[in-house]
Write a protein that holds these residues in place. Structure first.
Motif, PDB file in Angstrom:
ATOM      1  N   LYS A 132       5.093  -7.627  14.529  1.00 22.31           N
ATOM      2  CA  LYS A 132       6.349  -6.897  14.478  1.00 22.31           C
ATOM      3  C   LYS A 132       6.289  -5.617  13.653  1.00 22.31           C
ATOM      4  N   SER A 133       5.177  -5.361  12.974  1.00 23.15           N
ATOM      5  CA  SER A 133       5.084  -4.177  12.123  1.00 23.15           C
ATOM      6  C   SER A 133       4.368  -3.010  12.784  1.00 23.15           C
ATOM      7  N   ILE A 134       4.100  -3.081  14.093  1.00 24.88           N
ATOM      8  CA  ILE A 134       3.515  -1.925  14.763  1.00 24.88           C
ATOM      9  C   ILE A 134       4.543  -0.802  14.809  1.00 24.88           C
ATOM     10  N   ALA A 135       4.127   0.365  15.280  1.00 23.96           N
ATOM     11  CA  ALA A 135       4.966   1.572  15.202  1.00 23.96           C
ATOM     12  C   ALA A 135       6.031   1.589  16.289  1.00 23.96           C
ATOM     13  N   THR A 136       7.121   0.886  16.025  1.00 24.15           N
ATOM     14  CA  THR A 136       8.272   0.900  16.916  1.00 24.15           C
ATOM     15  C   THR A 136       9.499   1.356  16.153  1.00 24.15           C
ATOM     16  N   SER A 137      10.500   1.805  16.893  1.00 22.01           N
ATOM     17  CA  SER A 137      11.791   2.112  16.295  1.00 22.01           C
ATOM     18  C   SER A 137      12.582   0.819  16.122  1.00 22.01           C
ATOM     19  N   HIS A 138      13.724   0.932  15.469  1.00 18.60           N
ATOM     20  CA  HIS A 138      14.601  -0.219  15.242  1.00 18.60           C
ATOM     21  C   HIS A 138      15.020  -0.859  16.560  1.00 18.60           C
ATOM     22  N   ILE A 139      15.390  -0.035  17.539  1.00 18.43           N
ATOM     23  CA  ILE A 139      15.861  -0.589  18.810  1.00 18.43           C
ATOM     24  C   ILE A 139      14.696  -1.117  19.634  1.00 18.43           C
ATOM     25  N   ALA A 140      13.594  -0.387  19.697  1.00 20.68           N
ATOM     26  CA  ALA A 140      12.431  -0.886  20.435  1.00 20.68           C
ATOM     27  C   ALA A 140      11.921  -2.187  19.831  1.00 20.68           C
ATOM     28  N   ALA A 191       0.818  -1.218   0.000  1.00 17.73           N
ATOM     29  CA  ALA A 191       0.000   0.000   0.000  1.00 17.73           C
ATOM     30  C   ALA A 191       0.848   1.263   0.000  1.00 17.73           C
ATOM     31  N   ASP A 192       2.149   1.116   0.308  1.00 13.15           N
ATOM     32  CA  ASP A 192       3.089   2.232   0.314  1.00 13.15           C
ATOM     33  C   ASP A 192       2.646   3.348   1.264  1.00 13.15           C
ATOM     34  N   ILE A 193       2.189   2.956   2.453  1.00 11.41           N
ATOM     35  CA  ILE A 193       1.867   3.940   3.486  1.00 11.41           C
ATOM     36  C   ILE A 193       3.129   4.228   4.291  1.00 11.41           C
ATOM     37  N   PRO A 194       3.168   5.294   5.080  1.00 11.35           N
ATOM     38  CA  PRO A 194       4.407   5.652   5.793  1.00 11.35           C
ATOM     39  C   PRO A 194       4.907   4.532   6.711  1.00 11.35           C
ATOM     40  N   TYR A 195       6.183   4.189   6.543  1.00  9.39           N
ATOM     41  CA  TYR A 195       6.789   3.152   7.389  1.00  9.39           C
ATOM     42  C   TYR A 195       8.296   3.372   7.469  1.00  9.39           C
ATOM     43  N   ARG A 196       8.901   2.663   8.412  1.00  7.00           N
ATOM     44  CA  ARG A 196      10.348   2.661   8.560  1.00  7.00           C
ATOM     45  C   ARG A 196      10.863   1.250   8.330  1.00  7.00           C
ATOM     46  N   LEU A 197      12.136   1.167   8.003  1.00  5.30           N
ATOM     47  CA  LEU A 197      12.793  -0.115   7.798  1.00  5.30           C
ATOM     48  C   LEU A 197      14.247   0.049   8.207  1.00  5.30           C
ATOM     49  N   GLY A 198      14.762  -0.864   9.027  1.00  9.61           N
ATOM     50  CA  GLY A 198      16.161  -0.810   9.428  1.00  9.61           C
ATOM     51  C   GLY A 198      16.432   0.217  10.505  1.00  9.61           C
ATOM     52  N   ILE A 199      17.673   0.726  10.519  1.00  9.51           N
ATOM     53  CA  ILE A 199      18.151   1.594  11.595  1.00  9.51           C
ATOM     54  C   ILE A 199      17.523   2.981  11.503  1.00  9.51           C
ATOM     55  N   ASP A 200      17.093   3.507  12.664  1.00  2.00           N
ATOM     56  CA  ASP A 200      16.643   4.893  12.757  1.00  2.00           C
ATOM     57  C   ASP A 200      17.827   5.773  13.157  1.00  2.00           C
ATOM     58  N   ALA A 201      17.823   6.985  12.670  1.00  2.00           N
ATOM     59  CA  ALA A 201      18.934   7.897  12.924  1.00  2.00           C
ATOM     60  C   ALA A 201      19.066   8.208  14.413  1.00  2.00           C
ATOM     61  N   THR A 242      -0.822   0.640  16.501  1.00  2.32           N
ATOM     62  CA  THR A 242      -1.423  -0.338  15.587  1.00  2.32           C
ATOM     63  C   THR A 242      -2.221   0.314  14.468  1.00  2.32           C
ATOM     64  N   ILE A 243      -2.334   1.640  14.489  1.00  2.00           N
ATOM     65  CA  ILE A 243      -3.163   2.368  13.522  1.00  2.00           C
ATOM     66  C   ILE A 243      -2.262   3.098  12.534  1.00  2.00           C
ATOM     67  N   PRO A 244      -2.234   2.688  11.276  1.00  2.00           N
ATOM     68  CA  PRO A 244      -1.355   3.330  10.298  1.00  2.00           C
ATOM     69  C   PRO A 244      -1.925   4.654   9.815  1.00  2.00           C
ATOM     70  N   GLN A 245      -1.107   5.386   9.129  1.00  2.00           N
ATOM     71  CA  GLN A 245      -1.571   6.585   8.442  1.00  2.00           C
ATOM     72  C   GLN A 245      -2.271   6.190   7.130  1.00  2.00           C
ATOM     73  N   GLU A 246      -3.140   7.052   6.683  1.00  2.00           N
ATOM     74  CA  GLU A 246      -3.720   7.037   5.325  1.00  2.00           C
ATOM     75  C   GLU A 246      -4.834   6.020   5.094  1.00  2.00           C
ATOM     76  N   ILE A 247      -4.771   4.828   5.694  1.00  2.00           N
ATOM     77  CA  ILE A 247      -5.818   3.829   5.480  1.00  2.00           C
ATOM     78  C   ILE A 247      -6.595   3.652   6.775  1.00  2.00           C
ATOM     79  N   ASP A 248      -7.905   3.850   6.725  1.00  2.00           N
ATOM     80  CA  ASP A 248      -8.696   3.975   7.950  1.00  2.00           C
ATOM     81  C   ASP A 248      -9.315   2.678   8.444  1.00  2.00           C
TER      82      ASP A 248
END
Length: 682
Positions: free
Chosen positions: A598-606, A252-262, A585-591
């Motif tokens: 493992k895809s919930i809104a966490t940082s790389h370390i969390a 869906a190409d909604i906002p996400y992160r992958l790998g190391i956060d700055a 657990t609630i993404p942006q853009e899709i309601d």
């Protein structure tokens, strides 16, 4: 005590009639020889049948909902079954109090009932190690029982992958851009006539074929379009993303992160000053091996010399074959003599013992560069054509999957016949010929080749939650929200720029925050918070160490002399008991999309703590309950957060009350801003 590999319940559960989804109003059937299309209606579509997806289905079924559950493999359970990591990762304090969600406790009880004990493998890494094939059967039966108890409906679609998502505008969204999933198109595959059964070859050999619409020489396809119930609008059903790598998020190409956060004051142990999407945690193809009376003949794999420079016991205190074998032993029909090595006690292996292997400097495969990363980034997906209509092929680099498979086969040969050790030098590794590689459809992994059906994935795409006053760039659970790290250490004073370090100290100030913001107190003088962050919208719990299996510095990972990515282990260490906020657990853009696992809104370390078995179940239970609640009330997930604040009658509080009443904890005992005494929670 059950039979060695299969129980009667397992035989029934993996029969053909359960392996193919039963359609509403129809008898179970096999797939057609030629490609066909079906339209399936359901209240809740769960894409991904791992632990989080199973937990979501369990709660939704108990709530009486009609649930469709898809899974790329033909087993339900993910970590405990198709990924082979059937050793429950639990923290001692949480386990001693049995403070887990009801469905997770139900599963543990069923394991004990099945074997007559919770730990039939007598492993030392966990209180429970068991056979993956049995875990699939037990969990599937648990879901069927939930279906009966809750008067729900389970439609199980094994060997099924999501291919396309149809989005429409949400007419009720408060801001432009809100969308709803109107349908999800999936592809279910079966062996083509005259070809071997599924799981005859490793995943890399069929994965791209599984995502293509057309029948092939190997696979016959059925196209399945999942839609809301008849007469319902798109807002009247919920889709749950529960895949291992965040497939729907990438598709869906909604906002996400992958790998190391700055590096930042929220992620102060980051290994990089910039985002690095290529360095995710290593993935692992697990396998089973059995102790034998007599020495076995072991043929050297053609590719062994490529991977041999990587393998190691890693540490001198772990450099003992029996210790490594019993670490995740999943079956032990006879207790061996008690032994100790490196301060760790275990019973010695005896013939017939079966071990599942999952070792960092063993079958972990740890790519971290743009030329070999496993999970494609947004830019790589675009370049590969996977974001074009009909172009989705799973979002993974197939060549890296194959190398991970070869790596695992090579690791077994190293265990039994290798004489080198990349980290400890010569003279450490000895021969151990009295072991065999266990393969076959009746074996623990259920595959002809002996590897797990799917690799154990520690980290995938992670959504960025919706913006809020305290989170203008989108909600995320960060390292500082749960870590026990000593941030007063000289490392952080030296590494972080002064203003970043000051902001870190402010972030950790807890109840002193207002005094700091008003200028009454300096950040460095404030007593630091000694608990995890407390969320008013918490809907689940977890507790585990921040545990890293870092990517390697150079490509390929097995390159002689290669090292782990520098600084990646700085964030590793103990964590406080933590919470799962609904916002994560609630993404942006899709309601009408919720995210579990493992895809919930966490940082790389969390994410390194938010990934183990009981967390996955808790997040799935939270999302399954939320989906049922949303359908019952007519309130979409983002509206649950936005409506009426956090008062007693607010929807989010009604949801939290329902979770607690159903035996799904949303906070650990004595959680309060006034309680800083968490030293016993180890």
């Amino acid at each position: 005590m059950p039979g060695l590999f299969c129980t009667v319940r397992q035989r029934a559960a993996i029969s053909l009639t359960l392996a193919i989804a039963a359609l509403s109003g129809q008898q179970p059937r096999t797939l057609a020889v030629t490609a066909s299309t079906q339209t399936i209606e359901c209240d809740i579509l769960i894409v991904g049948g791992g632990l989080a997806g199973a937990a979501a289905a369990y709660e939704a079924l108990l709530a009486g909902r009609e649930v469709c559950l898809t899974e790329i493999t033909d087993w339900v359970g993910g970590q405990i079954s198709s990924q082979g990591t059937s050793a429950l990762d639990e923290r001692a304090t949480q386990r001693s109090r049995l403070f887990f969600p009801r469905g997770y406790l139900d599963f543990r009880d069923r394991i004990e009932d099945e074997y007559g004990e919770l730990n039939p493998g007598d492993c030392w890494v966990s209180a429970s190690c068991f056979i993956p094939a049995d875990a699939h059967a037990i969990l599937l039966e648990q879901l069927r029982d939930a279906e009966d108890r809750g008067d729900g409906t389970l439609r199980w679609f094994p060997s099924t992958v999501a291919k396309e998502i149809d989005l429409v505008t949400n007419p009720d969204a408060p801001t432009a851009g809100g969308s709803l999933i109107a349908s999800v198109t999936a592809i279910q595959h079966a062996p083509a006539p005259g070809t071997p059964p599924l799981n005859s070859e490793p995943l890399s050999q069929i994965i791209e074929d599984a995502y293509r619409y057309e029948d092939s020489d190997r696979l016959t396809k059925t196209v399945v379009q999942f839609i809301p119930p008849a007469g319902a609008a798109p807002r009247d059903w919920i889709v749950i993303e529960a895949t291992e790598t965040g497939e729907l998020i990438g598709l869906a190409d909604i906002p996400y992160r992958l790998g190391i956060d700055a590096l930042s004051h929220l992620e102060p142990s980051s290994a990089s000053t910039e985002n690095d999407p290529y360095c995710t945690q290593g993935f692992t193809y697990t396998f089973a091996m059995e102790a034998t009376e007599e020495p076995q003949i072991h043929d050297i794999p053609d590719f062994y010399t490529q991977y041999a420079p990587y393998f190691s016991y890693e540490l001198e205190r772990l450099a003992n074959f029996d210790l490594v074998f019993t670490y995740r032993r999943i079956w032990s029909p006879e207790d061996g003599p008690e032994a100790t090595f490196g301060g760790i006690g275990f019973s010695e292996p005896t013939p017939g013992d079966i071990s599942m292997q999952n070792w960092t400097w063993g079958n972990d495969y740890r790519p971290g560069r743009a030329e070999d990363n496993l999970i494609y980034t947004r830019e790589q997906l675009r370049a590969d054509g996977q974001l074009a209509p009909g172009g989705w092929l799973g979002g993974l680099r197939t060549a890296t999957l194959q190398r991970g498979e070869e790596h695992a086969f090579a690791y077994f040969y190293w265990l039994v016949a290798g004489t080198t050790d990349s980290q400890l030098g010569e003279g450490v590794k000895q021969l151990h010929p009295n072991y065999r590689f266990v393969a076959g459809f009746d074996a623990p992994m259920g595959t002809a080749h002996g590897l797990s059906k799917y690799p154990y994935i520690r980290e995938g795409r992670r959504i960025i939650g919706r913006p809020a006053p305290a989170y203008p760039n989108g909600f995320t659970i960060w390292e500082v929200d749960l870590s026990r790290q000593g941030y007063d250490d000289e490392y952080y004073r030296q590494t972080l720029p002064p203003e970043m370090y000051r902001r870190l100290q402010t972030e950790l100030s807890g109840r002193n925050l207002l005094a700091i913001l008003s200028g009454e107190m300096a950040p460095e003088d404030a007593a630091k918070r000694t608990r995890s962050r407390i969320y008013a919208d918490s809907v689940g719990i977890g507790h585990y160490a921040i545990d890293f299996h870092p990517c390697m510095t150079e490509s390929p990972p097995e390159k002689p002399g290669n090292t782990e990515r520098e600084g990646e282990r700085q964030g590793a260490g103990q964590a406080y008991p933590f919470q799962i906020p609904l916002r994560a657990t609630i993404p942006q853009e899709i309601d009408n999309l919720l995210v579990a696992g493992k895809s919930i809104a966490t940082s790389h370390i969390a994410a390194a703590a938010y990934r183990v078995h009981s967390f996955e179940w808790s997040s799935g239970a939270a999302v399954g309950t939320t989906a049922a609640f949303a359908l019952e009330t007519g309130i979409l997930p983002y509206e649950i957060m936005d409506s009426d604040g956090f008062g007693r009658d607010a929807p989010v509080q009604q949801l939290r009350y329902r979770l607690q009443s159903n035996g799904n904890p949303i906070a650990f005992p004595d959680t309060s801003i006034f309680n800083e005494d968490w030293d016993d929670w180890r």
